[in-house]
Design an enzyme around this catalytic site. Structure first.
Site, PDB file in Angstrom:
ATOM      1  CG  HIS A  69      -0.082   0.085   2.427  1.00 32.40           C
ATOM      2  ND1 HIS A  69       0.234  -1.159   3.166  1.00 32.40           N
ATOM      3  CD2 HIS A  69       0.407   1.108   3.408  1.00 32.40           C
ATOM      4  CE1 HIS A  69       0.900  -0.832   4.195  1.00 32.40           C
ATOM      5  NE2 HIS A  69       0.888   0.521   4.470  1.00 32.40           N
ATOM      6  CB  ALA A  70       1.688   3.939  -1.476  1.00 35.47           C
TER       7      ALA A  70
END
Lengths: 158, 96
Positions: A69-70
């Site tokens: 994720h980011a």
């Protein structure tokens, strides 16, 4: 938060081609791009942010699951996809096992609460062995959509 | 035999709450000690060595988490975990 609130159905990948970490991440981000969830011009930037997050510690959290994720300012709301790899991907997981199930999330930097609630939902469902097993066995996008719907209707989970 | 027990209450100060990396760091620390450690948020309970259980708490900024340890190094493991909570689990800026 339910899967239906953040998983882009068009971006679901029932059969990942990639067998390495960066390749798997690129394939999933590409599917979000193809589904219109990420702007074409942001593809490289989003991939780089996800890889940068992996450098802090693998999101391969064991049980054959990873949640790469980011945060990225180009998305206005949390977007995500699910991918399955039959062969498994070397993701430098905490338990050293290859990863077969992926939940990839991209969230706006100013919405940490949404990310946390999505993670809470993913974690709760993944604690159910039946859900994990069925998801790993899924052969088509429709199979995965059905499992996510069943999870949203509380048919799995503790 | 009664094992030593320890309890601490912490409030999450970092904006990200108990996110995945925080859960991972907690689990890694908890595994280095002999004591059995649990996290509680309200009526929810998580084994401190289990990333998925910790992440399922969904603990957000401002929420309270109660840490409980039982074992001969109960105080030590909780001291370490409380420091992590107070430090916001480190590297917040790097994740942006």
């Amino acid at each position: 938060m339910k899967f239906a609130n953040f998983i882009s159905r068009e971006a679901i990948r029932p059969s990942l081609d990639a067998t390495d970490k960066e390749g798997a991440i690129r394939e999933m981000v590409q599917s979000l791009l193809d589904a219109g969830r990420i702007a074409a011009g942001e593809y490289e930037a989003v991939v780089k942010m996800i890889l940068k997050r992996e450098e802090l510690g693998s999101t391969g959290i064991g049980r054959g699951v990873a949640v790469p994720h980011a945060k990225h300012p180009s998305v206005e709301q949390l977007v995500g996809t699910v991918a399955v790899s039959a062969a498994g991907v070397d993701f430098a997981s905490l338990d050293g096992e290859t990863v077969h199930l992926f939940f990839l999330l991209v969230s706006p930097p100013d919405r940490p609460g949404d990310h946390l609630r999505a993670l809470e939902n993913i974690s709760r469902q993944l604690r159910d062995d039946t859900f994990c097993r069925f998801l790993k066995q899924a052969k088509s996008r429709e199979d995965i959509e059905q499992l996510l719907d069943e999870a949203d209707n509380n048919q799995f989970g503790s | 035999m009664n094992l030593p027990k320890a309890t601490r209450t912490v409030r999450l100060s970092n904006p990200e709450g108990l996110h995945l990396r925080a859960a991972t760091v907690i689990a890694e620390v908890a595994r280095r000690y002999r004591s059995k450690v649990a996290l509680h948020k309200g009526s929810q309970r998580a084994e401190a060595t289990e990333v998925l259980q910790i992440a399922t708490l969904g603990a957000a900024q401002g929420e309270e988490v109660v840490l409980e340890a039982s074992g001969d190094d109960a105080e030590a493991v909780l001291d370490t975990l409380v420091d992590l909570f107070h430090g916001g689990f480190g590297h917040e800026e790097d994740e942006k």
